[in-house]
Design an enzyme around this catalytic site. Structure first.
Site, PDB file in Angstrom:
ATOM      1  N   ASP A  12     -56.510  60.136 -26.139  1.00  0.00           N
ATOM      2  CA  ASP A  12     -57.434  60.718 -25.171  1.00  0.00           C
ATOM      3  C   ASP A  12     -58.323  61.752 -25.855  1.00  0.00           C
ATOM      4  OD1 ASP A  12     -58.506  61.033 -22.634  1.00  0.00           O
ATOM      5  OD2 ASP A  12     -56.963  62.433 -21.977  1.00  0.00           O
ATOM      6  N   GLU A  69     -65.409  58.109 -21.478  1.00  0.00           N
ATOM      7  CA  GLU A  69     -65.054  58.991 -20.364  1.00  0.00           C
ATOM      8  C   GLU A  69     -66.291  59.719 -19.843  1.00  0.00           C
ATOM      9  OE1 GLU A  69     -60.617  60.499 -21.638  1.00  0.00           O
ATOM     10  OE2 GLU A  69     -62.313  61.751 -22.179  1.00  0.00           O
TER      11      GLU A  69
END
Length: 113
Positions: A12, A69
């Site tokens: 992430d 994202e």
């Protein structure tokens, strides 16, 4: 062991903090998530667009799924598609919703595919 149980591992916030390139060699990641801070300005900052394009190419070259994202505009979405980014998340698609509402969105096919 996680893969055998049907789970995958994602890195992430790639490009920030502790998401080091060396981790890509050390752990069996399935997914690379390009941080929102790089996606924010890809429509106005050529350097950010080049960094995102490089991250997409690198991730795919390593056989990873790449997720952008924080996609908030159609222009960002189109640029990411042009650079072969296969997955994205962000307010362009939906604001965060509870699980039962998300299930409804899937059933009504409101989310971009």
């Amino acid at each position: 062991d996680l893969n055998k149980m049907g789970m995958g591992i994602s890195m992430d916030d790639f490009g920030t903090g502790y998401s080091s390139l060396s981790y890509l060699r050390s752990y069996p990641f399935d997914t690379l998530k390009v941080d929102k801070s790089f996606i924010n300005d890809i429509t106005v900052d050529h350097a950010d667009l080049k960094l995102v394009a490089a991250a997409i190419a690198m991730g795919q070259g390593l056989g990873l799924k790449v997720i952008a994202e924080g996609i908030e505009t159609e222009e960002q979405y189109q640029l990411l598609l042009a650079h072969q980014c296969e997955y994205g998340q962000g307010y362009l698609f939906s604001r965060p919703v509870p699980a039962d509402e998300f299930e409804l969105l899937l059933q009504t096919d409101v989310i971009h595919s």
